[in-house]
Every structure is written in C-alpha cells, then in structure tokens.
Design a protein around this motif. Structure first.
Motif, PDB file in Angstrom:
ATOM      1  N   VAL A  81      53.799   9.060  -3.743  1.00 45.18           N
ATOM      2  CA  VAL A  81      54.309   9.811  -2.596  1.00 45.18           C
ATOM      3  C   VAL A  81      54.741  11.187  -3.091  1.00 45.18           C
ATOM      4  N   LEU A  82      54.386  12.219  -2.338  1.00 43.18           N
ATOM      5  CA  LEU A  82      54.846  13.569  -2.630  1.00 43.18           C
ATOM      6  C   LEU A  82      55.930  13.930  -1.624  1.00 43.18           C
ATOM      7  N   PHE A  83      57.182  13.868  -2.071  1.00 43.39           N
ATOM      8  CA  PHE A  83      58.321  14.210  -1.225  1.00 43.39           C
ATOM      9  C   PHE A  83      58.566  15.721  -1.252  1.00 43.39           C
ATOM     10  N   PRO A  84      59.202  16.286  -0.221  1.00 42.52           N
ATOM     11  CA  PRO A  84      59.574  17.713  -0.251  1.00 42.52           C
ATOM     12  C   PRO A  84      60.509  17.997  -1.418  1.00 42.52           C
ATOM     13  N   LYS A  85      60.397  19.196  -1.988  1.00 40.18           N
ATOM     14  CA  LYS A  85      61.228  19.555  -3.142  1.00 40.18           C
ATOM     15  C   LYS A  85      62.563  20.165  -2.740  1.00 40.18           C
ATOM     16  N   TRP A  86      62.667  20.671  -1.516  1.00 41.50           N
ATOM     17  CA  TRP A  86      63.929  21.266  -1.099  1.00 41.50           C
ATOM     18  C   TRP A  86      64.929  20.184  -0.675  1.00 41.50           C
ATOM     19  N   ALA A  87      66.186  20.589  -0.478  1.00 43.26           N
ATOM     20  CA  ALA A  87      67.250  19.648  -0.106  1.00 43.26           C
ATOM     21  C   ALA A  87      67.000  19.126   1.301  1.00 43.26           C
ATOM     22  N   HIS A  88      66.469  17.928   1.359  1.00 41.20           N
ATOM     23  CA  HIS A  88      65.998  17.411   2.635  1.00 41.20           C
ATOM     24  C   HIS A  88      65.897  15.892   2.551  1.00 41.20           C
ATOM     25  N   ASN A  89      66.510  15.188   3.503  1.00 38.81           N
ATOM     26  CA  ASN A  89      66.354  13.734   3.550  1.00 38.81           C
ATOM     27  C   ASN A  89      64.905  13.400   3.925  1.00 38.81           C
ATOM     28  N   ALA A  90      64.282  12.576   3.134  1.00 37.48           N
ATOM     29  CA  ALA A  90      62.871  12.250   3.366  1.00 37.48           C
ATOM     30  C   ALA A  90      62.656  10.758   3.176  1.00 37.48           C
ATOM     31  N   SER A  91      61.616  10.256   3.814  1.00 42.18           N
ATOM     32  CA  SER A  91      61.287   8.837   3.657  1.00 42.18           C
ATOM     33  C   SER A  91      59.788   8.636   3.804  1.00 42.18           C
ATOM     34  N   ALA A  92      59.322   7.546   3.230  1.00 47.38           N
ATOM     35  CA  ALA A  92      57.907   7.183   3.319  1.00 47.38           C
ATOM     36  C   ALA A  92      57.815   5.679   3.522  1.00 47.38           C
ATOM     37  N   LYS A  93      56.968   5.277   4.445  1.00 46.38           N
ATOM     38  CA  LYS A  93      56.681   3.865   4.648  1.00 46.38           C
ATOM     39  C   LYS A  93      55.332   3.540   4.013  1.00 46.38           C
ATOM     40  N   ILE A  94      55.302   2.445   3.290  1.00 42.88           N
ATOM     41  CA  ILE A  94      54.048   1.947   2.718  1.00 42.88           C
ATOM     42  C   ILE A  94      53.656   0.738   3.547  1.00 42.88           C
ATOM     43  N   VAL A  95      52.616   0.875   4.350  1.00 48.81           N
ATOM     44  CA  VAL A  95      52.288  -0.133   5.354  1.00 48.81           C
ATOM     45  C   VAL A  95      50.857  -0.615   5.177  1.00 48.81           C
ATOM     46  N   PRO A  96      50.553  -1.822   5.646  1.00 43.60           N
ATOM     47  CA  PRO A  96      49.172  -2.310   5.582  1.00 43.60           C
ATOM     48  C   PRO A  96      48.270  -1.503   6.496  1.00 43.60           C
ATOM     49  N   PRO A  97      46.958  -1.530   6.280  1.00 44.40           N
ATOM     50  CA  PRO A  97      46.032  -0.739   7.099  1.00 44.40           C
ATOM     51  C   PRO A  97      45.946  -1.217   8.542  1.00 44.40           C
ATOM     52  N   PHE A  98      46.440  -2.396   8.818  1.00 45.98           N
ATOM     53  CA  PHE A  98      46.522  -2.921  10.177  1.00 45.98           C
ATOM     54  C   PHE A  98      47.700  -3.877  10.234  1.00 45.98           C
ATOM     55  N   GLN A  99      48.173  -4.139  11.429  1.00 49.17           N
ATOM     56  CA  GLN A  99      49.265  -5.101  11.581  1.00 49.17           C
ATOM     57  C   GLN A  99      48.765  -6.489  11.199  1.00 49.17           C
ATOM     58  N   ILE A 100      49.437  -7.111  10.250  1.00 45.57           N
ATOM     59  CA  ILE A 100      49.011  -8.426   9.787  1.00 45.57           C
ATOM     60  C   ILE A 100      49.024  -9.395  10.963  1.00 45.57           C
ATOM     61  N   GLN A 101      47.922 -10.126  11.121  1.00 49.67           N
ATOM     62  CA  GLN A 101      47.730 -10.981  12.276  1.00 49.67           C
ATOM     63  C   GLN A 101      48.298 -12.376  12.024  1.00 49.67           C
ATOM     64  N   HIS A 122      57.360  14.365  -6.879  1.00 52.79           N
ATOM     65  CA  HIS A 122      56.551  13.165  -7.084  1.00 52.79           C
ATOM     66  C   HIS A 122      57.396  11.889  -7.119  1.00 52.79           C
ATOM     67  N   TYR A 123      56.869  10.847  -6.482  1.00 48.25           N
ATOM     68  CA  TYR A 123      57.405   9.491  -6.641  1.00 48.25           C
ATOM     69  C   TYR A 123      56.234   8.555  -6.904  1.00 48.25           C
ATOM     70  N   VAL A 124      56.354   7.753  -7.935  1.00 47.09           N
ATOM     71  CA  VAL A 124      55.346   6.747  -8.272  1.00 47.09           C
ATOM     72  C   VAL A 124      56.049   5.400  -8.381  1.00 47.09           C
ATOM     73  N   GLY A 125      55.528   4.396  -7.693  1.00 53.07           N
ATOM     74  CA  GLY A 125      56.131   3.068  -7.722  1.00 53.07           C
ATOM     75  C   GLY A 125      55.094   1.970  -7.740  1.00 53.07           C
ATOM     76  N   TYR A 126      55.541   0.759  -8.092  1.00 57.90           N
ATOM     77  CA  TYR A 126      54.647  -0.395  -8.185  1.00 57.90           C
ATOM     78  C   TYR A 126      55.373  -1.611  -7.608  1.00 57.90           C
ATOM     79  N   PHE A 127      54.645  -2.426  -6.866  1.00 59.49           N
ATOM     80  CA  PHE A 127      55.214  -3.598  -6.211  1.00 59.49           C
ATOM     81  C   PHE A 127      54.348  -4.813  -6.499  1.00 59.49           C
ATOM     82  N   LYS A 128      55.004  -5.912  -6.888  1.00 59.02           N
ATOM     83  CA  LYS A 128      54.282  -7.162  -7.189  1.00 59.02           C
ATOM     84  C   LYS A 128      54.304  -8.127  -6.014  1.00 59.02           C
ATOM     85  N   ASP A 129      55.486  -8.419  -5.460  1.00 59.59           N
ATOM     86  CA  ASP A 129      55.535  -9.402  -4.378  1.00 59.59           C
ATOM     87  C   ASP A 129      56.848  -9.296  -3.614  1.00 59.59           C
ATOM     88  N   VAL A 130      56.890  -9.979  -2.478  1.00 58.46           N
ATOM     89  CA  VAL A 130      58.095 -10.120  -1.660  1.00 58.46           C
ATOM     90  C   VAL A 130      58.264 -11.602  -1.373  1.00 58.46           C
TER      91      VAL A 130
END
Length: 350
Positions: free
Chosen positions: A121-141, A270-278
C-alpha cells in the motif's frame, strides 16, 4: 434420506460445566495459490477451488470466447486494495496491490515453503489519517455449492460426497454454526510498522463488523488476538434466547477483508505486509441431533431459502465483475504514438 437438525443454544442449560466453544479457521491464505486457468505464457492465474464464472450475468451480447474469460477466484494476486477517499492518488491507486508471497523454506514456521497474502500500500506522506482495505475480488458466497473445477476453471458436477456442502467452507472464507464469538486471531508479519490492523467479518444478517487486532509494531511473524470483552464463560449469567428449531438458517460468519490504518502522526509512504490466516474461537449456535421427523424432506423450506439467497448473491457478484470486465476491455493498449517521420509509419492521423 435421514437428515440432521439442530437444537438451539438454550440446550446449554443442560450442559452445566461442559464447554461448547470451538476453534475454526475462517480463511487460510496458503490454500489460495493459483493453480488453474493458465495465461498465454502457461502460468496459472486462478485458484481452482474458489474459481467463479460470472459469464451468466454478462447477457447475450458477448461472444462465447469472451464469456470463457469471465472467471475470477480468491487467488492471492486477485485480491484488491481499497484506499479511503482522501488517499486515492493516481500513483497510489496504480501501485497498491496484492501478490502471492512465498515463505522461505528455512523459515521457522509451520507454513515454510507455502504462499501467503502479500500486500503493498502506498499511503500519503503528509500528515493525514489514511486507511486501506484489503478485500477479496468478490463477496465470498456463503451458499455456493461445492464442486471441483477443471484446469480451465469450469465447474464440474458435484460428487456424491460433495452434495450438500459449500464451496467456501473449511478455510476458504466461511464458518458455519457460529454463536457468540469469544476470540479472533490473525497471523501476520509485522516489519515494525506503527499502523493498526483490523479484521472485517460479516454474518448471515448482512451485518459487517470490524475487530481491532493491534498494531504492526513488531518484527517477524506474530499472532494478534482480539478477545470479546463481553463474553460470559458462565452460561448461568447469559441471556438465553429461544428460537424455533425448524426452519432456521444456520448462523455463520464470513471473511470480508482486512483494514490497515495509518495515523497522521506516523510516517506515510510505503507499507508492506503479509497475512497467513484468520481464526475464531466461538460458541456453537446450535447442537445437532437426530429428529423423529425428517422435516426438511417434508417441507423443503431451508433448501428453497438457501437457493434464493444463492441466486441473490450470484446476481450481485456477476454484475460487479462484468462491469469490471467492460472497463478493462476499454483500456488503451498502445504504449507509444506511431511516428509521422518515417514512411513505414501506420499513423491514424486524419
């Protein structure tokens, strides 16, 4: 055929000191490696278990060749990064993405050598609250029936063992028979970011909830845990609600994504993250037992309600994907102008 039906949570009055909470994996990203639907170079692009065909929502104006390409899945590189409105710079939108991240074979974790979900994720560099959602390509059925898919992503007829089972159960996004949530966990890689991470879960009533897991201010793998502060271990202190045993849809939770937030006081970029499971620990919503009358065989109410829900889910899913396919088809493919300085130029200028 004899079917199994449910006694509701009120039966816990009879349980005394017995524990009905259990642990289940909501989603395991190591299961979502691309292994089907090869591209022009022969590289697989989709995950066979979760591949979905949305050509049925495309209408009759598309050719059979075009409809054959209308497939998507929960393959790790298919997930999306959704930035909040004030963070949607063109560069951030174009570079924020997910990938299949291979864990080194010599890593000191049980899933060494497997793929996990990698996020940039590329977040803004200035002083600013920011967020990013990592979502599936479709709503899980929740009500998509289980069946295998061939190498081209085409669904096959379900086997006898698969009948009555659902596609996204068992670590692919949905857990059923969920009563009260006791705990939620996520296994993630920190990299010493100060950002906060949330797990997003939905339920059978269409309600989405956000669970704060903690910050990513650590190095290496860690399991972050949310514990329900309102969970009562003593069933005698609980408010017991009694519902009709039949018909009632089985309560479930399904995975809707992650949210990573960056505070204005922290560094952006820059933000780089990795997720294994929930995973979740939860009380069973109902206890199973044999009934004297096979009510579903007699009335078929649950089957019809689940079919209606499945049809609604597929309609919403297909429309969204077709619109994306249309937008992708309209993209410019030229990388440079044709030259007007040479005779062999194929200029389209009038």
């Amino acid at each position: 055929m004899k079917r199994t039906f449910m006694l509701i949570t009120a039966a816990m009055f009879l349980a005394g000191s017995f524990a009905f909470a259990r642990e289940s994996t909501v989603i395991d990203f190591s299961l979502l490696t691309a292994d089907a639907v090869a591209d022009e170079n022969g590289n697989p692009t989709q995950n066979a278990r979760t591949v979905m065909d949305y050509a049925k929502a495309a209408g009759s104006s598309w050719t059979s060749e075009q409809k054959a390409l209308m497939k998507t899945s929960l393959a790790l590189n298919q997930w999306e990064v959704e930035l909040n409105s004030s963070s949607k710079e063109p560069v951030a939108l174009g570079t924020s993405r997910t990938v299949a991240a291979p864990v080194n074979q010599n890593a000191n974790v049980p899933f060494a050598g497997q793929n996990v979900l990698g996020v940039y994720v590329l977040f803004p560099k200035w002083a600013h609250n920011a967020s990013a959602k990592i979502v599936p390509p479709f709503q899980i059925q929740a009500y998509e029936l289980l069946s295998d898919a061939d190498a081209n992503g085409n669904r096959l007829a379900p086997t006898d063992e698969q009948k009555g089972q659902y596609l996204f159960d068992n670590g692919y996004g949905v857990v059923r028979n969920v009563g009260t949530l006791k705990s939620v966990s996520v296994t993630t890689f920190g990299d010493n970011y100060p950002h906060k991470v949330y797990v997003l879960l939905g339920d059978q009533d269409g309600i989405s909830r956000r669970y704060y897991m903690g910050t990513l201010l650590f190095d290496g793998w860690k399991t972050l845990v949310w514990n329900n502060p309102n969970y009562l271990s003593d069933v005698r202190a609980r408010e017991i609600r009694v519902y009709p045993i039949y018909p009632r849809g089985l309560p479930y939770v399904k995975f809707e994504g992650f949210q990573v937030t960056r505070d204005a006081a922290d560094d952006g970029g820059h933000y780089v993250g990795y997720f294994k499971d929930v995973k979740i620990i939860y009380d069973l919503a109902v206890l199973s037992t044999d009934r004297d009358i096979n009510e579903e065989d007699l009335w078929g109410i649950i089957a019809q309600e689940e079919k209606d829900r499945q049809d609604r889910e597929m309609a919403n899913f297909g429309t969204k994907q077709v619109n994306r396919y249309l937008e992708q088809s309209k993209e410019a493919t030229e990388s440079e102008f044709t030259s007007s300085l040479y005779d062999n130029s194929n200029s389209n200028a009038q």
